[in-house]
Design a protein around this motif. Structure first.
Motif, PDB file in Angstrom:
ATOM      1  N   ILE A 417      20.443 -60.561  -4.067  1.00 11.80           N
ATOM      2  CA  ILE A 417      20.910 -59.313  -4.602  1.00 11.80           C
ATOM      3  C   ILE A 417      20.181 -58.206  -4.423  1.00 11.80           C
ATOM      4  O   ILE A 417      20.428 -57.024  -3.918  1.00 11.80           O
ATOM      5  N   SER A 418      18.515 -58.277  -4.590  1.00 10.16           N
ATOM      6  CA  SER A 418      17.813 -57.194  -4.683  1.00 10.16           C
ATOM      7  C   SER A 418      17.460 -56.686  -3.231  1.00 10.16           C
ATOM      8  O   SER A 418      17.431 -55.449  -3.015  1.00 10.16           O
ATOM      9  N   LEU A 419      17.468 -57.503  -2.368  1.00 12.79           N
ATOM     10  CA  LEU A 419      17.394 -57.228  -1.036  1.00 12.79           C
ATOM     11  C   LEU A 419      18.516 -56.258  -0.480  1.00 12.79           C
ATOM     12  O   LEU A 419      18.235 -55.451   0.431  1.00 12.79           O
ATOM     13  N   ARG A 420      19.728 -57.016  -0.584  1.00 16.16           N
ATOM     14  CA  ARG A 420      20.834 -56.181  -0.349  1.00 16.16           C
ATOM     15  C   ARG A 420      20.956 -54.800  -0.756  1.00 16.16           C
ATOM     16  O   ARG A 420      21.508 -54.010  -0.228  1.00 16.16           O
ATOM     17  N   VAL A 421      20.578 -54.915  -2.361  1.00 17.79           N
ATOM     18  CA  VAL A 421      20.696 -53.388  -3.021  1.00 17.79           C
ATOM     19  C   VAL A 421      19.759 -52.644  -2.164  1.00 17.79           C
ATOM     20  O   VAL A 421      19.975 -51.258  -2.009  1.00 17.79           O
ATOM     21  N   ALA A 422      18.511 -53.066  -1.974  1.00 17.05           N
ATOM     22  CA  ALA A 422      17.591 -52.116  -1.290  1.00 17.05           C
ATOM     23  C   ALA A 422      17.984 -51.717   0.201  1.00 17.05           C
ATOM     24  O   ALA A 422      17.645 -50.359   0.324  1.00 17.05           O
ATOM     25  N   HIS A 423      18.556 -52.449   0.711  1.00 19.13           N
ATOM     26  CA  HIS A 423      19.014 -51.934   1.963  1.00 19.13           C
ATOM     27  C   HIS A 423      20.158 -50.952   1.954  1.00 19.13           C
ATOM     28  O   HIS A 423      20.023 -50.068   2.721  1.00 19.13           O
ATOM     29  N   ILE A 424      20.932 -51.373   1.212  1.00 16.30           N
ATOM     30  CA  ILE A 424      22.373 -50.476   1.184  1.00 16.30           C
ATOM     31  C   ILE A 424      21.880 -49.151   0.443  1.00 16.30           C
ATOM     32  O   ILE A 424      22.144 -48.029   1.013  1.00 16.30           O
TER      33      ILE A 424
END
Length: 444
Positions: A417-424
């Protein structure tokens, strides 16, 4: 005369590719460079560059020994580096101080991974697809890369996700006067029953008056405290002591307690999206009732009209008239039951009565947080955000595969979730009008 590609390292010439090795093309597609030949060329170039870097590092070590008599060259240590284009073996000189017998380090051991490093690419792939498919994809794209297995992808995702757990981007010193915050919760199946059957996930959307936008995603019970995480997110978008907050929740007491723990004194409002969804479910159930007589058709029409009346009352914040309209729907449903059957309820009528009862309990429990949504809408003020619902699909459902009953640990779920949040968030920073569910990030 043979023409080829070679790499010049000092006085040494390293052959990379010979054009005579290419055969006469038999098809149009053979005019381009095949993937295997491209990998061979890049691997040869990489080996030549590694040899050049090794020579420069060896020269640096000798110069350092000549300049300082207290340092001597002890030996060379062979190291193997895993890259996307095959393994590279280099010899690193080791220097030793004469007075205290300590090593003098020429290279930093804790250097951060570069943008195109294998671990960074593995972590990106692991955040947007399953670990097994990520390993297969990388093995197909980079066949010379070593160690492309699901376990390596998982370790890289956990490492990079831990570094991206807290928001790193600040607001460039710009403070905002108003922030709209919408919070919701989602759930993931847990692989360890000791922590419960599900993991609660905090998701939300932040919008500021200076065109700042940011999404949040955090697993409850992870290493970072949820109030600390939410406070850091608010500060990163420009919140100060004088910033006015407008908060929307789904009515969960956990979220209201989280807002108080973050020092937000404004009373949160109930998101209109949750009320509208419950009313829409009742409309669908009412349309499924099949009348057998003219009197039943009349009752069905009255129920549909009364549901529209409930929607209008709640939209304008009129709770008591809305509750009275719900009671009228119950009376009409019981009359429909008495007309059709005096023995038992039909399944559709029973579902309608249960839905009306649940909606009444929901409104009574959230009466202090329901506002005049019509007045706010006419004034151009937010009444909630439907993007929070699609945010659950972008962050969780598309990757966590809830329909396939995947089970997650807290560390693994938080890393993905952290990686997806950082990308978005990076996409939103570059383009404020972008969607909150963009395409996966580029591999390289």
């Amino acid at each position: 005369m043979e023409v080829g590609l070679e790499l010049v390292v000092g006085r040494q010439r390293i052959p990379v590719y010979a054009w005579s090795d290419r055969r006469v093309p038999q098809a149009l597609q053979e005019f381009a460079l095949p993937l295997n030949e491209a990998h061979a060329i890049v691997a040869a170039v990489q080996a030549g560059l590694a040899e050049l870097d090794e020579a420069k590092l060896r020269e640096k070590a000798l110069v350092l020994c000549r300049a300082n008599e207290e340092i001597r060259l002890k030996d060379y240590r062979s190291r193997r580096l895993q890259t996307l284009f095959g393994d590279v073996r280099v010899r690193i000189p080791r220097l030793l101080a004469r007075h205290n017998r300590d090593y003098v380090h020429l290279l930093a051991d804790d250097a951060e991974a570069s943008e195109g490093s294998p671990e960074r690419i593995l972590a990106r792939l692991g955040a947007w697809m399953s670990y097994r498919y990520a390993a297969r994809f990388l093995a197909e794209l980079f066949p010379l890369a070593c160690g492309c297995n699901p376990e390596r992808v998982r370790r890289a995702t956990l490492s990079e996700g831990a570094a991206a757990a807290m928001p790193q981007r600040d607001s460039d010193g710009r403070s905002c006067d108003h922030i709209n915050l919408c919070l919701d919760t989602a759930f993931l199946r847990s692989h360890d029953r000791a922590f419960g059957r599900h993991h609660a996930v905090l998701i939300g959307n932040l919008r500021s008056d200076n065109n700042g936008q940011q999404i949040i995603g955090h697993v409850f019970g992870s290493q970072t405290d949820p109030p600390k995480y939410l406070t850091a997110c608010l500060k990163s978008i420009g919140r100060t002591d004088g910033t006015q907050m407008t908060c929307f929740t789904d009515g969960d007491k956990l979220l209201r307690g989280l807002l108080k723990a973050c020092g937000i004194g404004e009373r949160p409002m109930l998101d209109w999206e949750h009320i509208a969804r419950k009313l829409q479910n009742l409309r669908i159930i009412a349309r499924g009732i099949r009348p057998g007589r003219r009197s039943e058709l009349t009752l069905k029409t009255k129920i549909a009209a009364t549901l529209d009346q409930v929607n209008w009352r709640l939209w304008h914040g009129q709770l008591q008239p809305g509750l009275k309209a719900l009671s009228q729907i119950e009376r009409l449903a019981w009359r429909l039951r008495s007309v059709k059957s005096r023995v038992r309820l039909s399944p559709k009528v029973a579902s309608l009565l249960n839905g009306v009862g649940r909606l009444r309990d929901y409104i009574n429990g959230q009466s202090a947080y329901i506002v005049d949504y019509a007045a706010r809408h006419r004034a151009g003020l937010p009444i909630g955000t439907s993007q929070t619902e699609s945010l659950a699909n972008s962050l969780i459902n598309k990757r966590m595969n809830k329909s396939q009953q995947m089970r997650w640990s807290k560390a693994g779920a938080q890393a993905v979730i952290s990686l997806r949040v950082a990308h978005i968030n990076e996409m939103l920073r570059l383009s404020p009008s972008a969607s909150i569910s963009p395409a996966p990030p580029p591999v390289l």
